[in-house]
Design a protein around this motif. Structure first.
Motif, short mmCIF file in Angstrom:
data_model
loop_
_atom_site.label_atom_id
_atom_site.label_comp_id
_atom_site.label_asym_id
_atom_site.label_seq_id
_atom_site.Cartn_x
_atom_site.Cartn_y
_atom_site.Cartn_z
N PRO A 1 15.57 2.96 -10.37
CA PRO A 1 15.46 1.54 -10.00
C PRO A 1 15.29 1.38 -8.49
N VAL A 2 14.87 0.21 -8.09
CA VAL A 2 14.70 -0.11 -6.67
C VAL A 2 16.05 0.03 -5.96
N PRO A 3 16.13 0.83 -4.88
CA PRO A 3 17.41 0.98 -4.18
C PRO A 3 17.76 -0.23 -3.31
N GLN A 4 19.03 -0.35 -2.99
CA GLN A 4 19.48 -1.41 -2.11
C GLN A 4 18.75 -1.32 -0.76
N ASN A 5 18.41 -2.49 -0.19
CA ASN A 5 17.79 -2.59 1.14
C ASN A 5 16.42 -1.92 1.23
N ALA A 6 15.81 -1.64 0.09
CA ALA A 6 14.47 -1.06 0.10
C ALA A 6 13.45 -2.14 0.44
N SER A 7 12.22 -1.69 0.69
CA SER A 7 11.08 -2.61 0.83
C SER A 7 10.18 -2.39 -0.38
N VAL A 8 9.72 -3.48 -0.97
CA VAL A 8 8.90 -3.38 -2.18
C VAL A 8 7.58 -4.09 -1.95
N LEU A 9 6.53 -3.46 -2.43
CA LEU A 9 5.21 -4.11 -2.48
C LEU A 9 5.16 -4.82 -3.82
N VAL A 10 5.04 -6.14 -3.79
CA VAL A 10 5.32 -6.91 -5.00
C VAL A 10 4.32 -8.06 -5.16
N HIS A 11 4.02 -8.36 -6.42
CA HIS A 11 3.36 -9.60 -6.80
C HIS A 11 4.35 -10.39 -7.65
N TYR A 12 4.43 -11.71 -7.42
CA TYR A 12 5.28 -12.54 -8.27
C TYR A 12 4.70 -13.95 -8.38
N SER A 13 5.06 -14.62 -9.46
CA SER A 13 4.70 -16.03 -9.67
C SER A 13 5.88 -16.74 -10.30
N GLY A 14 6.18 -17.96 -9.83
CA GLY A 14 7.29 -18.75 -10.37
C GLY A 14 6.77 -19.97 -11.12
N PRO B 1 -1.00 -7.69 -1.50
CA PRO B 1 0.35 -7.94 -2.02
C PRO B 1 1.36 -8.00 -0.88
N ARG B 2 2.45 -8.69 -1.12
CA ARG B 2 3.48 -8.82 -0.08
C ARG B 2 4.39 -7.60 -0.05
N MET B 3 4.73 -7.16 1.15
CA MET B 3 5.76 -6.16 1.34
C MET B 3 7.03 -6.90 1.75
N MET B 4 8.05 -6.83 0.89
CA MET B 4 9.26 -7.60 1.11
C MET B 4 10.47 -6.68 1.20
N LYS B 5 11.29 -6.93 2.21
CA LYS B 5 12.51 -6.14 2.39
C LYS B 5 13.68 -6.85 1.73
N LEU B 6 14.36 -6.13 0.83
CA LEU B 6 15.51 -6.73 0.16
C LEU B 6 16.62 -6.99 1.18
N GLY B 7 17.34 -8.09 0.96
CA GLY B 7 18.39 -8.46 1.90
C GLY B 7 17.88 -9.27 3.07
N ARG B 8 16.56 -9.47 3.15
CA ARG B 8 16.00 -10.22 4.28
C ARG B 8 14.91 -11.20 3.85
N VAL C 1 7.18 -10.81 -12.34
CA VAL C 1 7.28 -9.93 -11.17
C VAL C 1 6.66 -8.57 -11.50
N GLN C 2 5.85 -8.06 -10.58
CA GLN C 2 5.28 -6.72 -10.72
C GLN C 2 5.57 -5.92 -9.46
N ILE C 3 6.19 -4.75 -9.62
CA ILE C 3 6.46 -3.85 -8.50
C ILE C 3 5.30 -2.87 -8.36
N LEU C 4 4.60 -2.92 -7.24
CA LEU C 4 3.44 -2.06 -7.02
C LEU C 4 3.81 -0.77 -6.27
N ASP C 5 4.84 -0.86 -5.44
CA ASP C 5 5.29 0.34 -4.72
C ASP C 5 6.68 0.08 -4.15
N ILE C 6 7.41 1.16 -3.93
CA ILE C 6 8.77 1.08 -3.39
C ILE C 6 8.86 2.00 -2.18
N LEU C 7 9.33 1.47 -1.07
CA LEU C 7 9.57 2.29 0.13
C LEU C 7 11.06 2.15 0.49
#
Length: 329
Positions: A58-71, A89-96, A145-151
């Motif tokens: 799973p995505v680790p805490q405080n990781a950055s994810v390349l993500v697509h999402y729609s609400g 796609p957006r690169m988003m850092k968890l916790g920020r 939500v679609q996770i395209l990559d995890i850093l």
């Protein structure tokens, strides 16, 4: 029958009719979704349906994810919030970067490549107040939500927070993981034409490798192996930033590690004077004789070299004619 008894009978009839009406009512779209979703936290606040499974942890805490999402709101097929119309796609850092509590908690349950739907109750979405004028108060919302990559940027943050002495005590394998993550960040920026940001990531990675106190020849070799692609990336990035001298500097640094590296030879061949360029490209051609980029550039350099020599001959001929004319006078 007393008045109170009559009123009670009427109420019973009304309640029975209401129950009958409710039992025959079609479930709403969100109610239908709930039936096929799992409860993430156990309180019913975040429900999840996996549409396409991912792989890995799973995505680790405080990781950055390349993500697509729609609400989406209920009864609406048009998203009130989406990243799918962005060029990248957006690169988003968890916790920020994720301001929706439910969205971050949901992402933490996902794997790389996964596509899932989440149904968030108001306490995990926009609360009792909502977000006027788009989202009413106390509204449940659906996110795809679609996770395209995890850093694992959290690992980078933890490493950079250490002092130089502490960094040297960390196993080399962990340093190389951090460097690889930074290079991946740089590659993402480069592919989005954000060359200045890419350069900063590459240089941060090289600085971490430069400051490492090498304990053995084997460790030095591993560090040089990690530095080589960074120098090549920096050379190309500086070229995109129209800084040819810096691009040549990093190309030469790559050749100091691997004198036969065709990418470095090609880059230096692009940037040096004709004679030096031809020498680099001849070596590169010997390594990859069928590489069209190398062969085309070699022909171009050879033609430029010939044109330059022809111009020099014309200049010398004119000088000689002028000299002979002045001697006759």
């Amino acid at each position: 029958m007393s008045g109170n008894g009559f009123i009670s009978s009427i109420r019973r009839l009304i309640d029975a009719e209401e129950q009958r009406r409710i039992s025959h009512r079609q479930p709403s779209p969100f109610e239908q979704l709930r039936q096929q979703m799992s409860d993430v936290l156990g309180d019913g606040g975040i429900l999840k349906e996996v549409v396409q499974s991912g792989e890995g942890p799973p995505v680790p805490q405080n990781a950055s994810v390349l993500v697509h999402y729609s609400g989406f709101l209920e009864y609406s097929d048009r998203p009130f919030d989406t990243t799918t119309n962005f060029r990248h796609p957006r690169m988003m850092k968890l916790g920020r970067d994720m301001t929706l509590a439910g969205l971050e908690l949901g992402v933490l349950t996902m794997q790389n490549g996964e596509f899932s739907r989440f149904l968030f109750q108001p306490q995990y979405a926009y609360g009792d107040l909502g977000c006027p004028p788009f989202i009413p108060g106390a509204a449940a919302v659906l996110y795809e939500v679609q996770i395209l990559d995890i850093l694992d940027s959290g690992q980078v943050d933890d490493f950079v927070a250490l002092g130089p002495e502490e960094q040297n005590t960390v196993p080399l394998s962990r340093l190389l993981e951090v460097v690889n993550t930074l290079r991946s960040f740089g590659n993402r920026c480069f592919n989005q034409s954000r060359y200045a940001n890419a350069k900063d990531r590459y240089k941060q990675a090289t600085r971490l490798l430069w400051t490492r106190e090498m304990q053995s020849d084997a460790e030095k070799e591993k560090i040089n192996t990690a530095l080589l692609p960074l120098y090549l990336n920096l050379s190309l990035t500086e070229l995109r930033l129209e800084r040819p001298q810096k691009a040549l500097k990093f190309g030469n640094k790559a050749l100091e590690i691997d004198s036969a590296n065709t990418k470095a030879l090609f880059r230096c061949g692009q940037l040096q004077e004709y004679e030096s360029a031809q020498g680099c490209l001849v070596i590169a051609q010997a390594k990859k004789p069928f590489d069209s980029d190398i062969n085309n550039l070699l022909r171009k350099v050879a033609q430029c070299l010939k044109d330059n020599l022809d111009k020099q001959k014309d200049v010398y001929s004119k000088m000689c004619r002028d000299l002979r004319g002045s001697m006759k006078i």
